[in-house]
Motif scaffolding. Structure first.
Motif, PDB file in Angstrom:
ATOM      1  N   LYS A  18      -5.107  -3.962  -4.083  1.00 34.87           N
ATOM      2  CA  LYS A  18      -5.566  -3.181  -5.239  1.00 34.87           C
ATOM      3  C   LYS A  18      -4.669  -1.961  -5.442  1.00 34.87           C
ATOM      4  O   LYS A  18      -4.261  -1.651  -6.565  1.00 34.87           O
ATOM      5  CB  LYS A  18      -7.022  -2.746  -5.032  1.00 34.87           C
ATOM      6  CG  LYS A  18      -8.043  -3.883  -5.035  1.00 34.87           C
ATOM      7  CD  LYS A  18      -9.454  -3.347  -4.877  1.00 34.87           C
ATOM      8  CE  LYS A  18     -10.465  -4.471  -4.681  1.00 34.87           C
ATOM      9  NZ  LYS A  18     -10.536  -5.361  -5.856  1.00 34.87           N
ATOM     10  N   ALA A  19      -4.380  -1.283  -4.342  1.00 38.85           N
ATOM     11  CA  ALA A  19      -3.512  -0.115  -4.440  1.00 38.85           C
ATOM     12  C   ALA A  19      -2.121  -0.509  -4.908  1.00 38.85           C
ATOM     13  O   ALA A  19      -1.473   0.206  -5.686  1.00 38.85           O
ATOM     14  CB  ALA A  19      -3.440   0.598  -3.096  1.00 38.85           C
ATOM     15  N   GLY A  20      -1.640  -1.656  -4.449  1.00 37.08           N
ATOM     16  CA  GLY A  20      -0.326  -2.125  -4.856  1.00 37.08           C
ATOM     17  C   GLY A  20      -0.244  -2.440  -6.332  1.00 37.08           C
ATOM     18  O   GLY A  20       0.763  -2.158  -6.992  1.00 37.08           O
TER      19      GLY A  20
ATOM     20  N   ARG B  83       1.873   1.655 -12.366  1.00 40.30           N
ATOM     21  CA  ARG B  83       2.317   3.031 -12.654  1.00 40.30           C
ATOM     22  C   ARG B  83       3.839   3.077 -12.781  1.00 40.30           C
ATOM     23  O   ARG B  83       4.381   3.776 -13.641  1.00 40.30           O
ATOM     24  CB  ARG B  83       1.823   3.945 -11.533  1.00 40.30           C
ATOM     25  CG  ARG B  83       1.787   5.424 -11.887  1.00 40.30           C
ATOM     26  CD  ARG B  83       1.052   6.205 -10.821  1.00 40.30           C
ATOM     27  NE  ARG B  83      -0.363   5.834 -10.761  1.00 40.30           N
ATOM     28  CZ  ARG B  83      -0.948   5.260  -9.707  1.00 40.30           C
ATOM     29  NH1 ARG B  83      -0.249   4.998  -8.617  1.00 40.30           N
ATOM     30  NH2 ARG B  83      -2.219   4.953  -9.746  1.00 40.30           N
ATOM     31  N   ARG B  84       4.527   2.341 -11.931  1.00 34.77           N
ATOM     32  CA  ARG B  84       5.983   2.293 -11.978  1.00 34.77           C
ATOM     33  C   ARG B  84       6.461   1.733 -13.317  1.00 34.77           C
ATOM     34  O   ARG B  84       7.484   2.162 -13.865  1.00 34.77           O
ATOM     35  CB  ARG B  84       6.498   1.422 -10.827  1.00 34.77           C
ATOM     36  CG  ARG B  84       8.005   1.273 -10.742  1.00 34.77           C
ATOM     37  CD  ARG B  84       8.678   2.550 -10.365  1.00 34.77           C
ATOM     38  NE  ARG B  84      10.051   2.341  -9.932  1.00 34.77           N
ATOM     39  CZ  ARG B  84      11.001   3.250 -10.000  1.00 34.77           C
ATOM     40  NH1 ARG B  84      10.732   4.453 -10.490  1.00 34.77           N
ATOM     41  NH2 ARG B  84      12.217   2.983  -9.563  1.00 34.77           N
ATOM     42  N   LEU B  85       5.682   0.797 -13.881  1.00 32.23           N
ATOM     43  CA  LEU B  85       6.037   0.172 -15.147  1.00 32.23           C
ATOM     44  C   LEU B  85       5.545   0.973 -16.353  1.00 32.23           C
ATOM     45  O   LEU B  85       5.848   0.623 -17.495  1.00 32.23           O
ATOM     46  CB  LEU B  85       5.449  -1.249 -15.214  1.00 32.23           C
ATOM     47  CG  LEU B  85       6.059  -2.270 -14.261  1.00 32.23           C
ATOM     48  CD1 LEU B  85       5.215  -3.546 -14.239  1.00 32.23           C
ATOM     49  CD2 LEU B  85       7.499  -2.583 -14.657  1.00 32.23           C
ATOM     50  N   GLY B  86       4.771   2.020 -16.090  1.00 30.08           N
ATOM     51  CA  GLY B  86       4.259   2.831 -17.172  1.00 30.08           C
ATOM     52  C   GLY B  86       3.104   2.208 -17.929  1.00 30.08           C
ATOM     53  O   GLY B  86       2.875   2.543 -19.098  1.00 30.08           O
ATOM     54  N   LEU B  87       2.355   1.341 -17.278  1.00 28.05           N
ATOM     55  CA  LEU B  87       1.230   0.675 -17.935  1.00 28.05           C
ATOM     56  C   LEU B  87       0.005   1.588 -17.944  1.00 28.05           C
ATOM     57  O   LEU B  87      -0.317   2.215 -16.924  1.00 28.05           O
ATOM     58  CB  LEU B  87       0.890  -0.638 -17.224  1.00 28.05           C
ATOM     59  CG  LEU B  87       2.039  -1.655 -17.087  1.00 28.05           C
ATOM     60  CD1 LEU B  87       1.532  -2.925 -16.412  1.00 28.05           C
ATOM     61  CD2 LEU B  87       2.651  -1.964 -18.453  1.00 28.05           C
TER      62      LEU B  87
ATOM     63  N   ASP C 256       0.821  -1.198   0.000  1.00 28.95           N
ATOM     64  CA  ASP C 256       0.000   0.000   0.000  1.00 28.95           C
ATOM     65  C   ASP C 256       0.863   1.259   0.000  1.00 28.95           C
ATOM     66  O   ASP C 256       0.375   2.347  -0.255  1.00 28.95           O
ATOM     67  CB  ASP C 256      -0.911   0.029   1.233  1.00 28.95           C
ATOM     68  CG  ASP C 256      -1.955  -1.077   1.200  1.00 28.95           C
ATOM     69  OD1 ASP C 256      -2.667  -1.180   0.197  1.00 28.95           O
ATOM     70  OD2 ASP C 256      -2.050  -1.831   2.182  1.00 28.95           O
ATOM     71  N   ASP C 257       2.144   1.105   0.332  1.00 33.50           N
ATOM     72  CA  ASP C 257       3.049   2.242   0.444  1.00 33.50           C
ATOM     73  C   ASP C 257       3.354   2.789  -0.950  1.00 33.50           C
ATOM     74  O   ASP C 257       3.940   2.111  -1.786  1.00 33.50           O
ATOM     75  CB  ASP C 257       4.340   1.780   1.130  1.00 33.50           C
ATOM     76  CG  ASP C 257       5.305   2.929   1.366  1.00 33.50           C
ATOM     77  OD1 ASP C 257       4.884   4.096   1.221  1.00 33.50           O
ATOM     78  OD2 ASP C 257       6.471   2.652   1.679  1.00 33.50           O
ATOM     79  N   ALA C 258       2.953   4.027  -1.214  1.00 35.07           N
ATOM     80  CA  ALA C 258       3.074   4.607  -2.559  1.00 35.07           C
ATOM     81  C   ALA C 258       4.461   5.192  -2.784  1.00 35.07           C
ATOM     82  O   ALA C 258       4.632   6.400  -2.929  1.00 35.07           O
ATOM     83  CB  ALA C 258       1.993   5.646  -2.790  1.00 35.07           C
ATOM     84  N   THR C 259       5.479   4.324  -2.803  1.00 34.27           N
ATOM     85  CA  THR C 259       6.842   4.776  -3.095  1.00 34.27           C
ATOM     86  C   THR C 259       7.418   3.908  -4.202  1.00 34.27           C
ATOM     87  O   THR C 259       6.993   2.771  -4.418  1.00 34.27           O
ATOM     88  CB  THR C 259       7.745   4.666  -1.860  1.00 34.27           C
ATOM     89  OG1 THR C 259       7.906   3.273  -1.516  1.00 34.27           O
ATOM     90  CG2 THR C 259       7.155   5.426  -0.679  1.00 34.27           C
TER      91      THR C 259
END
Length: 295
Positions: A176-178, A184-188, A20-23
Motif C-alpha cells: 500500500k505504501a509503495g 506521488r513520484r508520477l504526480g497522480l 516501503d522505502d520512501a525514496t
C-alpha cells in the motif's frame, strides 16, 4: 506467466521485494518492475474503481499498452456517486480508455445475504460483466490488488483466481505504501487519496445489503465529510437503523464537540440512531464479526 493473486504473491516473495522505502529511487525501481510486468501482456482490462491502487495500475497500463489497456468501472448501488465522478475525472485527465459497466451483484441473493463470502459474489458479478470485453480484446483482467491485501479477509481473491485474473502490483512487489510512493513520484492526485472501499463493506455481516441501506451510508459519510471529517466510516448495524461512526482517534474530540451536528447529519441520512466508536477508525473493523457467523 503469472495468473491470479496466488501466483503473483509467489512472484513477489521470490523477488524478496516490498516497496516501503520512501525514496525516489525506490519509486523508480518499482515503476520499472511494474512496467516490465505489464509488457508481458498483450492487452489488459483493468478493474478500475478510481482508488489509489487501481488508478496507478490503469495509468501504468495505459503508458505501457496504449489502447490495448482498458479501464472498466463497475457501477452498482455499492459505488458512491463521488467515487464514480472521481474515477471519471482521473480517466479524462490522463486520457485513459475508460468504460463503465453495470454489475448485478445487488440482484444476487448470495451477495445480498451479506455472509462472509459477499466479496466473492461481488467479484464474480464484476468478472461476468467484463468477460465479454476482455474476450473481444484478447485481454486478461487485471486487479489493483497489492501485497498488503493478500493478508486481509478478501474472498474476492478466490473469484479472481478462478477467472485467471492477474495482479501486476503484487507481481511488482508493491505494498500500500509503495503504491502511494510510486503514485506521488508520477504526480497522480490519487497518491494521497483516502481508501474508499465499496459501500457494502460498511454493512454489518449478516444484515442484508440493500440499496436503501447503501444510500444511507453514502449520504451519512458525505455529510460527515461536509462537516470537516474527510476520513470517516459509517458502519450500518441492526438492519441499517444504527450507524456506528468511525473517525481517526485524534479526531474523536472534534466529533464530540460537534456531536449535535454529527448526530443530526447521520440521522438526517436515514439512520434512527447514531453512535461513535471510541476505538477510532480502522479498515476492516467489521471482520471482527466473522467468527460469529454460521459456519
Amino acid at each position: 506467466m503469472e495468473s491470479g493473486t496466488k501466483a503473483g504473491m509467489e512472484a513477489g516473495m521470490e523477488a524478496d521485494v516490498r516497496v516501503d522505502d520512501a525514496t525516489d529511487q525506490a519509486a523508480d525501481d518499482a515503476l520499472e518492475r511494474l512496467t516490465a510486468r505489464l509488457r508481458r501482456e498483450e492487452a489488459v482490462v483493468v478493474a478500475y474503481s478510481g482508488g489509489a491502487d487501481s488508478a496507478l495500475l490503469a495509468f501504468a497500463a495505459a503508458r505501457v499498452l496504449g489502447r490495448r489497456a482498458l479501464a472498466v468501472t463497475a457501477v452498482s448501488p455499492s459505488l458512491a456517486a463521488s467515487e464514480r465522478a472521481a474515477a471519471r475525472a482521473f480517466a479524462r485527465r490522463h486520457g485513459l480508455a475508460h468504460l463503465e459497466v453495470c454489475t448485478d451483484e445487488a440482484e444476487r441473493p448470495e451477495y445480498a445475504a451479506n455472509g462472509a463470502d459477499r466479496c466473492y459474489h461481488c467479484k464474480s458479478a464484476l468478472f461476468d460483466a467484463v468477460a465479454p470485453l476482455a474476450a473481444a480484446m484478447g485481454a486478461r483482467v487485471a486487479l489493483g490488488t497489492n501485497l498488503d491485501d493478500l493478508g486481509d479477509h478478501r474472498p474476492g481473491q478466490r473469484a479472481a483466481a478462478e477467472r485467471g485474473a492477474i495482479a501486476p502490483l503484487v507481481d511488482a512487489g508493491l505494498t500500500k505504501a509503495g503504491v502511494r510512493l510510486v503514485s506521488r513520484r508520477l504526480g497522480l492526485v490519487t497518491a494521497d487519496k483516502p481508501a474508499a472501499p465499496c459501500l457494502a463493506s460498511r454493512v454489518s455481516y449478516g444484515d442484508p445489503v440493500t440499496p436503501e441501506v447503501l444510500a444511507r451510508v453514502e449520504a451519512a459519510e458525505a455529510a460527515l465529510r461536509g462537516l470537516g471529517f474527510p476520513v470517516c466510516r459509517v458502519r450500518a448495524h441492526a438492519g441499517g437503523t444504527l450507524a456506528r461512526v468511525e473517525v481517526p482517534r485524534d479526531e474523536i474530540p472534534r466529533v464530540t464537540e460537534a456531536r449535535e451536528r454529527v448526530d443530526a447529519a447521520v440521522r438526517g441520512a436515514g439512520f434512527t440512531f447514531c453512535s461513535l466508536d471510541l476505538s477510532g477508525f480502522a479498515s476492516g473493523r467489521l471482520n471482527a464479526l466473522l467468527p460469529l457467523l454460521p459456519s
